[in-house]
Design a protein around this motif. Structure first.
Motif, short mmCIF file in Angstrom:
data_model
loop_
_atom_site.label_atom_id
_atom_site.label_comp_id
_atom_site.label_asym_id
_atom_site.label_seq_id
_atom_site.Cartn_x
_atom_site.Cartn_y
_atom_site.Cartn_z
N LEU A 9 0.83 -1.20 0.00
CA LEU A 9 0.00 0.00 0.00
C LEU A 9 0.87 1.25 0.00
O LEU A 9 0.59 2.21 -0.72
CB LEU A 9 -0.94 0.01 1.20
CG LEU A 9 -1.74 1.30 1.41
CD1 LEU A 9 -2.65 1.59 0.22
CD2 LEU A 9 -2.53 1.24 2.70
N VAL A 55 -6.71 2.69 -4.31
CA VAL A 55 -7.97 2.51 -3.57
C VAL A 55 -8.23 1.03 -3.31
O VAL A 55 -8.69 0.65 -2.22
CB VAL A 55 -9.14 3.18 -4.32
CG1 VAL A 55 -10.47 2.83 -3.68
CG2 VAL A 55 -8.95 4.70 -4.34
N ILE A 58 -6.07 0.11 -0.45
CA ILE A 58 -6.61 0.64 0.80
C ILE A 58 -7.70 -0.29 1.32
O ILE A 58 -7.71 -0.64 2.51
CB ILE A 58 -7.17 2.06 0.61
CG1 ILE A 58 -6.04 3.06 0.43
CG2 ILE A 58 -8.06 2.48 1.77
CD1 ILE A 58 -6.48 4.44 0.03
N ALA A 59 -8.61 -0.71 0.44
CA ALA A 59 -9.69 -1.61 0.86
C ALA A 59 -9.12 -2.94 1.34
O ALA A 59 -9.55 -3.48 2.36
CB ALA A 59 -10.66 -1.83 -0.29
N LYS A 62 -7.42 -2.40 4.72
CA LYS A 62 -8.44 -2.08 5.72
C LYS A 62 -9.10 -3.35 6.25
O LYS A 62 -9.27 -3.53 7.44
CB LYS A 62 -9.49 -1.14 5.13
CG LYS A 62 -10.57 -0.70 6.11
CD LYS A 62 -11.84 -1.48 5.80
CE LYS A 62 -12.93 -1.26 6.79
NZ LYS A 62 -12.87 -2.01 8.02
N TRP A 67 -8.79 -2.46 10.22
CA TRP A 67 -8.75 -1.07 10.60
C TRP A 67 -10.13 -0.47 10.37
O TRP A 67 -10.95 -1.01 9.66
CB TRP A 67 -7.68 -0.31 9.82
CG TRP A 67 -6.29 -0.71 10.23
CD1 TRP A 67 -5.93 -1.41 11.34
CD2 TRP A 67 -5.07 -0.45 9.53
NE1 TRP A 67 -4.57 -1.59 11.38
CE2 TRP A 67 -4.02 -1.01 10.28
CE3 TRP A 67 -4.76 0.20 8.35
CZ2 TRP A 67 -2.69 -0.92 9.89
CZ3 TRP A 67 -3.44 0.28 7.95
CH2 TRP A 67 -2.42 -0.27 8.72
N TYR A 69 -13.38 1.97 9.30
CA TYR A 69 -13.84 2.56 8.05
C TYR A 69 -13.38 4.01 7.95
O TYR A 69 -13.10 4.50 6.86
CB TYR A 69 -15.37 2.48 7.95
CG TYR A 69 -15.86 1.11 7.58
CD1 TYR A 69 -15.79 0.67 6.27
CD2 TYR A 69 -16.36 0.26 8.55
CE1 TYR A 69 -16.23 -0.61 5.93
CE2 TYR A 69 -16.81 -1.02 8.22
CZ TYR A 69 -16.73 -1.44 6.90
OH TYR A 69 -17.16 -2.69 6.57
N TRP A 71 -10.58 5.18 8.92
CA TRP A 71 -9.21 5.17 8.41
C TRP A 71 -9.23 5.04 6.88
O TRP A 71 -8.48 5.73 6.19
CB TRP A 71 -8.40 4.02 9.02
CG TRP A 71 -7.04 3.96 8.41
CD1 TRP A 71 -5.94 4.67 8.79
CD2 TRP A 71 -6.66 3.20 7.26
NE1 TRP A 71 -4.90 4.39 7.94
CE2 TRP A 71 -5.31 3.49 7.00
CE3 TRP A 71 -7.32 2.31 6.43
CZ2 TRP A 71 -4.61 2.92 5.94
CZ3 TRP A 71 -6.63 1.74 5.38
CH2 TRP A 71 -5.28 2.04 5.13
N GLY A 72 -10.07 4.16 6.35
CA GLY A 72 -10.15 3.99 4.91
C GLY A 72 -10.61 5.25 4.20
O GLY A 72 -10.07 5.63 3.16
N ALA A 75 -7.74 7.69 4.24
CA ALA A 75 -6.70 7.33 3.28
C ALA A 75 -7.10 7.73 1.86
O ALA A 75 -6.28 8.24 1.09
CB ALA A 75 -6.40 5.83 3.36
N VAL A 76 -8.36 7.52 1.49
CA VAL A 76 -8.83 7.92 0.16
C VAL A 76 -8.86 9.44 0.06
O VAL A 76 -8.46 10.01 -0.95
CB VAL A 76 -10.21 7.31 -0.16
CG1 VAL A 76 -10.78 7.88 -1.44
CG2 VAL A 76 -10.11 5.79 -0.25
#
Length: 96
Positions: A9, A55, A58-59, A62, A67, A69, A71-72, A75-76
């Motif tokens: 990531l 992305v 990230i998913a 996550k 981690w 939601y 945080w996700g 990050a986006v």
């Protein structure tokens, strides 16, 4: 760096951040000041591809690391800010 999902990531985040900066600082000025729209076409397509990979990663991270939601979403969100992915990389380095 490639040993963990977080490392992958981070790698895609750095690539996405570099492509965003190239798009904003090189390709767009070429388009608007020198009338070279092909630069945005090429760099924009590459940046879009890297953004989608970012992305997806990230998913993946996550859900793998469980981690939050929030945080996700964070990050986006950082991907839309110039240098934001580099800030996320710094945060991920401490989590790794």
């Amino acid at each position: 760096m490639f040993n963990t999902s977080v490392g992958i990531l981070r790698f895609f985040g750095i690539l996405e951040g570099i492509s965003y900066l190239v798009l904003l600082l090189i390709a767009m000025p070429l388009k608007y000041f020198l009338d070279l729209p092909i630069a945005v076409t090429i760099v924009g397509g590459l940046h879009g591809f890297l953004f989608v990979l970012y992305v997806i990663m990230i998913a993946f991270v996550k859900f793998k690391k469980r981690w939050s939601y929030l945080w996700g979403i964070w990050a986006v969100f950082l991907a839309f800010i110039p240098l934001g992915t580099f800030y996320l990389d710094k945060q991920l380095k401490t989590k790794e």
